[in-house]
Design a protein around this motif. Structure first.
Motif, PDB file in Angstrom:
ATOM      1  N   LYS A  56      44.769 -10.498 -23.552  1.00 24.10           N
ATOM      2  CA  LYS A  56      44.295 -11.308 -24.682  1.00 24.10           C
ATOM      3  C   LYS A  56      42.788 -11.517 -24.633  1.00 24.10           C
ATOM      4  O   LYS A  56      42.154 -11.761 -25.667  1.00 24.10           O
ATOM      5  CB  LYS A  56      45.023 -12.649 -24.707  1.00 24.10           C
ATOM      6  CG  LYS A  56      46.474 -12.540 -25.172  1.00 24.10           C
ATOM      7  CD  LYS A  56      47.135 -13.893 -25.292  1.00 24.10           C
ATOM      8  CE  LYS A  56      48.586 -13.767 -25.771  1.00 24.10           C
ATOM      9  NZ  LYS A  56      48.670 -13.272 -27.158  1.00 24.10           N
ATOM     10  N   ALA A  57      42.197 -11.444 -23.445  1.00 22.86           N
ATOM     11  CA  ALA A  57      40.742 -11.546 -23.358  1.00 22.86           C
ATOM     12  C   ALA A  57      40.069 -10.339 -24.014  1.00 22.86           C
ATOM     13  O   ALA A  57      38.994 -10.460 -24.602  1.00 22.86           O
ATOM     14  CB  ALA A  57      40.306 -11.663 -21.902  1.00 22.86           C
ATOM     15  N   VAL A  58      40.718  -9.177 -23.929  1.00 23.02           N
ATOM     16  CA  VAL A  58      40.171  -7.957 -24.526  1.00 23.02           C
ATOM     17  C   VAL A  58      40.651  -7.779 -25.966  1.00 23.02           C
ATOM     18  O   VAL A  58      39.878  -7.396 -26.861  1.00 23.02           O
ATOM     19  CB  VAL A  58      40.563  -6.727 -23.682  1.00 23.02           C
ATOM     20  CG1 VAL A  58      40.007  -5.446 -24.316  1.00 23.02           C
ATOM     21  CG2 VAL A  58      40.047  -6.878 -22.257  1.00 23.02           C
ATOM     22  N   PHE A  59      41.924  -8.073 -26.203  1.00 21.64           N
ATOM     23  CA  PHE A  59      42.521  -7.949 -27.546  1.00 21.64           C
ATOM     24  C   PHE A  59      43.089  -9.314 -27.952  1.00 21.64           C
ATOM     25  O   PHE A  59      44.275  -9.584 -27.747  1.00 21.64           O
ATOM     26  CB  PHE A  59      43.635  -6.894 -27.542  1.00 21.64           C
ATOM     27  CG  PHE A  59      43.194  -5.545 -27.044  1.00 21.64           C
ATOM     28  CD1 PHE A  59      42.420  -4.717 -27.839  1.00 21.64           C
ATOM     29  CD2 PHE A  59      43.553  -5.106 -25.773  1.00 21.64           C
ATOM     30  CE1 PHE A  59      42.017  -3.477 -27.387  1.00 21.64           C
ATOM     31  CE2 PHE A  59      43.153  -3.863 -25.310  1.00 21.64           C
ATOM     32  CZ  PHE A  59      42.379  -3.049 -26.119  1.00 21.64           C
ATOM     33  N   PRO A  60      42.262 -10.198 -28.504  1.00 22.36           N
ATOM     34  CA  PRO A  60      42.689 -11.576 -28.783  1.00 22.36           C
ATOM     35  C   PRO A  60      43.506 -11.710 -30.068  1.00 22.36           C
ATOM     36  O   PRO A  60      43.060 -12.279 -31.069  1.00 22.36           O
ATOM     37  CB  PRO A  60      41.357 -12.321 -28.897  1.00 22.36           C
ATOM     38  CG  PRO A  60      40.403 -11.289 -29.419  1.00 22.36           C
ATOM     39  CD  PRO A  60      40.833  -9.984 -28.823  1.00 22.36           C
ATOM     40  N   PHE A  61      44.725 -11.184 -30.033  1.00 20.49           N
ATOM     41  CA  PHE A  61      45.589 -11.231 -31.195  1.00 20.49           C
ATOM     42  C   PHE A  61      46.858 -12.034 -30.883  1.00 20.49           C
ATOM     43  O   PHE A  61      47.201 -12.245 -29.725  1.00 20.49           O
ATOM     44  CB  PHE A  61      45.968  -9.814 -31.650  1.00 20.49           C
ATOM     45  CG  PHE A  61      44.777  -8.956 -31.971  1.00 20.49           C
ATOM     46  CD1 PHE A  61      43.927  -9.298 -33.011  1.00 20.49           C
ATOM     47  CD2 PHE A  61      44.492  -7.821 -31.242  1.00 20.49           C
ATOM     48  CE1 PHE A  61      42.820  -8.519 -33.318  1.00 20.49           C
ATOM     49  CE2 PHE A  61      43.395  -7.030 -31.531  1.00 20.49           C
ATOM     50  CZ  PHE A  61      42.557  -7.386 -32.579  1.00 20.49           C
ATOM     51  N   PHE A  86      34.127 -11.193 -31.750  1.00 19.61           N
ATOM     52  CA  PHE A  86      34.871 -12.335 -31.228  1.00 19.61           C
ATOM     53  C   PHE A  86      34.612 -13.584 -32.073  1.00 19.61           C
ATOM     54  O   PHE A  86      35.522 -14.380 -32.314  1.00 19.61           O
ATOM     55  CB  PHE A  86      34.486 -12.605 -29.775  1.00 19.61           C
ATOM     56  CG  PHE A  86      35.124 -11.665 -28.785  1.00 19.61           C
ATOM     57  CD1 PHE A  86      36.335 -11.060 -29.059  1.00 19.61           C
ATOM     58  CD2 PHE A  86      34.500 -11.380 -27.586  1.00 19.61           C
ATOM     59  CE1 PHE A  86      36.929 -10.189 -28.156  1.00 19.61           C
ATOM     60  CE2 PHE A  86      35.079 -10.521 -26.659  1.00 19.61           C
ATOM     61  CZ  PHE A  86      36.300  -9.914 -26.951  1.00 19.61           C
ATOM     62  N   ALA A  87      33.375 -13.754 -32.530  1.00 13.64           N
ATOM     63  CA  ALA A  87      33.051 -14.923 -33.353  1.00 13.64           C
ATOM     64  C   ALA A  87      33.824 -14.895 -34.667  1.00 13.64           C
ATOM     65  O   ALA A  87      34.331 -15.928 -35.127  1.00 13.64           O
ATOM     66  CB  ALA A  87      31.551 -14.969 -33.618  1.00 13.64           C
ATOM     67  N   ALA A  88      33.939 -13.726 -35.274  1.00 15.68           N
ATOM     68  CA  ALA A  88      34.670 -13.613 -36.539  1.00 15.68           C
ATOM     69  C   ALA A  88      36.151 -13.926 -36.348  1.00 15.68           C
ATOM     70  O   ALA A  88      36.758 -14.653 -37.150  1.00 15.68           O
ATOM     71  CB  ALA A  88      34.493 -12.205 -37.115  1.00 15.68           C
ATOM     72  N   VAL A  89      36.745 -13.385 -35.281  1.00 18.10           N
ATOM     73  CA  VAL A  89      38.158 -13.671 -35.005  1.00 18.10           C
ATOM     74  C   VAL A  89      38.357 -15.154 -34.711  1.00 18.10           C
ATOM     75  O   VAL A  89      39.323 -15.778 -35.168  1.00 18.10           O
ATOM     76  CB  VAL A  89      38.667 -12.807 -33.829  1.00 18.10           C
ATOM     77  CG1 VAL A  89      40.111 -13.174 -33.486  1.00 18.10           C
ATOM     78  CG2 VAL A  89      38.565 -11.325 -34.174  1.00 18.10           C
ATOM     79  N   SER A  90      37.434 -15.752 -33.963  1.00 17.29           N
ATOM     80  CA  SER A  90      37.541 -17.176 -33.637  1.00 17.29           C
ATOM     81  C   SER A  90      37.419 -18.041 -34.883  1.00 17.29           C
ATOM     82  O   SER A  90      38.104 -19.057 -35.009  1.00 17.29           O
ATOM     83  CB  SER A  90      36.448 -17.574 -32.639  1.00 17.29           C
ATOM     84  OG  SER A  90      36.702 -17.011 -31.373  1.00 17.29           O
ATOM     85  N   TYR A  91      36.547 -17.642 -35.796  1.00 15.04           N
ATOM     86  CA  TYR A  91      36.384 -18.426 -37.028  1.00 15.04           C
ATOM     87  C   TYR A  91      37.700 -18.487 -37.797  1.00 15.04           C
ATOM     88  O   TYR A  91      38.108 -19.549 -38.277  1.00 15.04           O
ATOM     89  CB  TYR A  91      35.288 -17.809 -37.893  1.00 15.04           C
ATOM     90  CG  TYR A  91      35.006 -18.605 -39.140  1.00 15.04           C
ATOM     91  CD1 TYR A  91      34.085 -19.647 -39.132  1.00 15.04           C
ATOM     92  CD2 TYR A  91      35.671 -18.320 -40.334  1.00 15.04           C
ATOM     93  CE1 TYR A  91      33.832 -20.389 -40.272  1.00 15.04           C
ATOM     94  CE2 TYR A  91      35.417 -19.059 -41.492  1.00 15.04           C
ATOM     95  CZ  TYR A  91      34.501 -20.097 -41.446  1.00 15.04           C
ATOM     96  OH  TYR A  91      34.267 -20.835 -42.575  1.00 15.04           O
TER      97      TYR A  91
END
Length: 513
Positions: A265-270, A381-386
């Motif tokens: 999940k650190a590499v592929f945070p889905f 990562f920022a876009a996914v976190s948003y």
């Protein structure tokens, strides 16, 4: 100095872009009521009585013994009441401080400002951190991280200068970190490495061990006392699943499997969720493969760590701070894994990964390409976190997302049912409570909640059956008993009873963090 300033400003801007949206978010119906919105002590703000309760009595009320974190919530209440948005923004500010402290520590140890900035940037906006930042209750995680990293930084300064004031500063910060959350007990392990490694040329050959051990002895004593306090506070806490499922072997197998899952999940945070249910069974191949992967990665890290001590430091940091989440002490609906468990470990993981990557060096074109790749990764990562942070807007959005990922998520069914009940959407609440009872018929809380909604919808006979079932499963369940008494009173007052609620809904016990 200007490079440090600009890097810090960039990190702060990244955090703002991802997390300022939380200023419009609500409190959640999971842990926030027990620790903030419905906690009579916290709601009074900072008073002598409330602070005394936080330090000396909070653990007796099925509230985690995180006194400093509780006081921080009280300070928020004193400052701006129960304005949920401002409570969220306090979390964002603490997270930003933790990121800047990490950047300062890594730059101090390595002398490499750009690698330190990249590691701090990846940590700042990684989607696994959303659970800690966008959830008010996770203030404890943020404060613990900030104070722990600050304590490490002060200790690193002491090891260089040998000035006692830095040692005292480090010990004091570590003590505060322990009061924020017990995860800080693992800090002496990382501090030992800080004292033992030469971050210019690798492990210190023939360096005396005794001074490092002697320096850290007070830290170890404080950590041991905190562990004893955790064991005392958690004694008698209700587990989430039956003892037959959560055996020592099952806990060990799940912990081993979770370690590799965190790396993935650190590499592929889905498919990130607020709650991952503890499994009833685990195929044997999963912990075996996970154990093999962790062994190979650790061997690679140890080999690289001979030449790159920051890699070794980061990996030990990751493993050490992940250890408290393995379930030796637990209460409430214990999960298979949790994103907030890996908040502090992520600091170490990204340290190891960034310093494991080869230096770009060479031509300007290669350096530019490496910089572009690093910036693109942080931006991704920022876009996914948003997007992921938006799931924490309120209880309905959060638990709806959890059910999209796993329709048999018992806790999500309970959380969504309670959220709909508070909104007055009784039909939707009944649907989710019925599903919760079907998933876990041995849960007294699920039967109580279903009975409550049925009573409010006029299904008194079936409601009585569920209240009685809740009491049969847990004879000491006072909430179900009170709801049953209120139901009988409502029946006696019919037909003038109207639509008044017969009692209170039960949520699952707070999680052990």
């Amino acid at each position: 100095m200007m490079r440090y300033l600009w890097t810090g400003l960039c990190l702060t801007a990244l955090i703002a872009v991802v997390y300022l949206q939380t200023g419009r978010f609500e409190f959640l119906g999971f842990d926030d009521p027990q620790l903030v919105t419905e906690n009579s002590h916290v709601r009074r703000g900072v008073t002598m009585e409330s602070v005394k309760w936080a330090f000396f009595s909070s653990w007796r009320e099925n509230v985690f013994y995180y006194p400093l974190s509780l006081v921080s919530h009280m300070a928020d209440v004193s400052g701006f009441g129960l304005d949920s948005g401002r409570h969220h923004l306090t979390n964002v500010a603490v997270h930003a401080a933790a990121v800047l402290a990490l950047f300062a520590l890594l730059a101090r140890l390595s002398g490499g400002i750009w690698r330190a900035g990249l590691a701090a940037g990846l940590f700042a906006v990684h989607p696994l951190g959303v659970d800690s930042v966008a959830w008010v209750t996770e203030r404890s995680n943020l404060l613990c991280a900030l104070l722990t990293v600050a304590a490490m930084g002060a200790y690193a300064q002491y090891r260089t200068s040998r000035r006692k004031r830095w040692y005292g500063f480090s010990l004091g910060l570590f003590f505060l970190a322990l009061l924020a959350k017990p995860t800080a007990v693992m800090a002496p392990v990382v501090m030992w490495l800080i004292g033992r490694l030469d971050f210019d040329s690798g492990p210190v050959a023939g360096a005396p061990r005794l001074p490092v051990v002697r320096d850290l002895l007070p830290f170890a004593v404080l950590a041991a006392l905190r562990i004893m306090a955790v064991l005392a506070a958690e004694r008698g806490a209700s587990p989430a699943v039956s003892d037959g499922v959560m055996t020592t072997g099952m806990l060990a197998a799940n912990a081993l499997t979770a370690m590799t899952a965190y790396l993935i999940k650190a590499v592929f945070p889905f498919r990130l969720s607020v709650y991952y249910p503890f499994p009833q069974t685990l195929p044997l191949w999963q912990p075996l493969v996970s154990g093999l992967v962790m062994t190979l990665v650790t061997a690679m890290i140890l080999k690289a760590g001979r030449r790159r001590p920051m890699v070794l430091l980061g990996w030990v940091w990751f493993l050490a701070f992940l250890a408290p989440s393995f379930g030796a002490v637990r209460s409430g609906p214990w999960p298979a894994m949790a994103d907030h468990y890996v908040y502090i470990p992520l600091m170490g993981l990204f340290t190891a990964l960034v310093w494991l990557a080869p230096a770009p060096g060479g031509s300007r074109r290669r350096r530019t390409a490496a910089g572009a790749i690093a910036c693109s990764l942080v931006a991704y990562f920022a876009a996914v976190s948003y997007v992921h942070a938006g799931h924490y807007r309120n209880s309905v959005t959060l638990f709806t997302r959890a059910l999209e990922l796993d329709s048999k998520n018992f806790l999500a069914r309970i959380g969504l049912g309670n959220a709909f009940r508070r909104q007055g959407a009784m039909a939707a609440a009944e649907e989710h409570f019925r599903a919760a009872v079907a998933i876990r018929p041995e849960s007294p809380g699920a039967h109580n909640n279903l009975g409550l909604v049925l009573a409010e919808r006029g299904g008194w006979k079936e409601a009585e059956q569920h209240f009685l079932m809740a009491l049969a499963l847990d004879p000491g369940f006072a909430m179900a008993r009170d709801n049953l008494i209120n139901l009988e009173r409502k029946r006696a007052a019919a037909p003038d009873a109207g639509g008044d609620s017969p009692g209170r809904a039960a949520s699952e016990p707070p999680r052990e963090e």
